[in-house]
Design an enzyme around this catalytic site. Structure first.
Site, PDB file in Angstrom:
ATOM      1  CG  ASP A  96      41.000  44.183  37.794  1.00  0.00           C
ATOM      2  OD1 ASP A  96      41.882  44.603  37.019  1.00  0.00           O
ATOM      3  OD2 ASP A  96      41.253  43.667  38.899  1.00  0.00           O
TER       4      ASP A  96
ATOM      5  CG  ASP B 221      45.407  42.490  34.820  1.00  0.00           C
ATOM      6  OD1 ASP B 221      46.456  42.920  35.338  1.00  0.00           O
ATOM      7  OD2 ASP B 221      44.293  42.601  35.351  1.00  0.00           O
TER       8      ASP B 221
END
Length: 220
Positions: A149, A183
């Site tokens: 991430d 995401d």
């Protein structure tokens, strides 16, 4: 939206997602950040769990490695299910909105499962060092990879006023989660389904109503 456009969208999302992750993984040390704007930062973290960094071992009496394996296997089944859903929606020529949404969800889910399945055997550890690919010292095994991430949007980063009860003097940050392109694709797809629900699922309903309309037009 047909099969070709759906596949092009999925490939595009996967390429952007994986290129960005590999770049971050091979150029950033874990926890390193770069400020793009005051409200947007590139922050490298790794997520070994589910959404919000949650782990199965936090809720079930199992070890963290076992929880990670179970979660990865569950994700594989989920991706297979979403893939079948996408295939079915295209085959039945449902609404373009539904195909677009499911394509984004599938691309995002597939992007994250690539990390979970393969990154553990491709890269070495990013702790206090920049990781390299195929170094001979992988940080995990097959199915034990961590999701990369890097997108961080602290739109508000302040402190609660001292006069406020309980919260006074404490830090307040919005929006705090760190996420990735995959995401974003999943969230966008789900958002389309929620906002354009009638357009996404209305086509089948219209088909079901057609016989009733035809019967109403028949002469007595």
């Amino acid at each position: 939206m047909g099969l070709k456009k759906s596949l092009l969208l999925i490939v595009a999302v996967l390429l952007i997602d994986q290129i960005s992750k590999i770049y971050i993984k091979t150029n950033f040390v874990l926890g390193e950040s770069v400020e793009v704007f005051e409200w947007f930062k590139i922050l490298f973290i790794e997520n070994s769990g589910a959404a919000w960094g949650a782990k199965l071992s936090d809720f079930l009496p199992i070890s963290e490695p076992t929880g990670k394996l179970v979660l990865t296997i569950f994700r594989l089944f989920a991706v297979a299910g979403i893939g079948y859903w996408l295939f079915d929606t295209i085959k039945k020529q449902t609404s373009k909105v539904l195909i677009l949404a499911v394509s984004l969800i599938f691309a995002g889910a597939l992007g994250n499962i690539i990390d979970s399945v393969f990154y553990g055997i491709v890269f070495n550890d990013s702790y206090q060092q920049v990781a390299t690919a195929f170094s001979g010292e992988p940080y995990g095994g097959l199915f034990y990879g961590k999701v990369v991430d890097m997108l961080y949007f602290p739109l508000i980063d302040t402190t609660w006023p001292e006069w406020m009860p309980y919260f006074g003097g404490k830090d307040f940050r919005f929006f705090e989660p760190v996420f990735n392109i995959a995401d974003m694709a999943i969230s966008t797809g789900v958002g389309i389904l929620i906002v354009f629900n009638k357009k996404a699922f209305g086509k089948d309903e219209d088909k079901n109503l057609e016989p009733l309309d035809n019967e109403a037009e028949l002469p007595a």
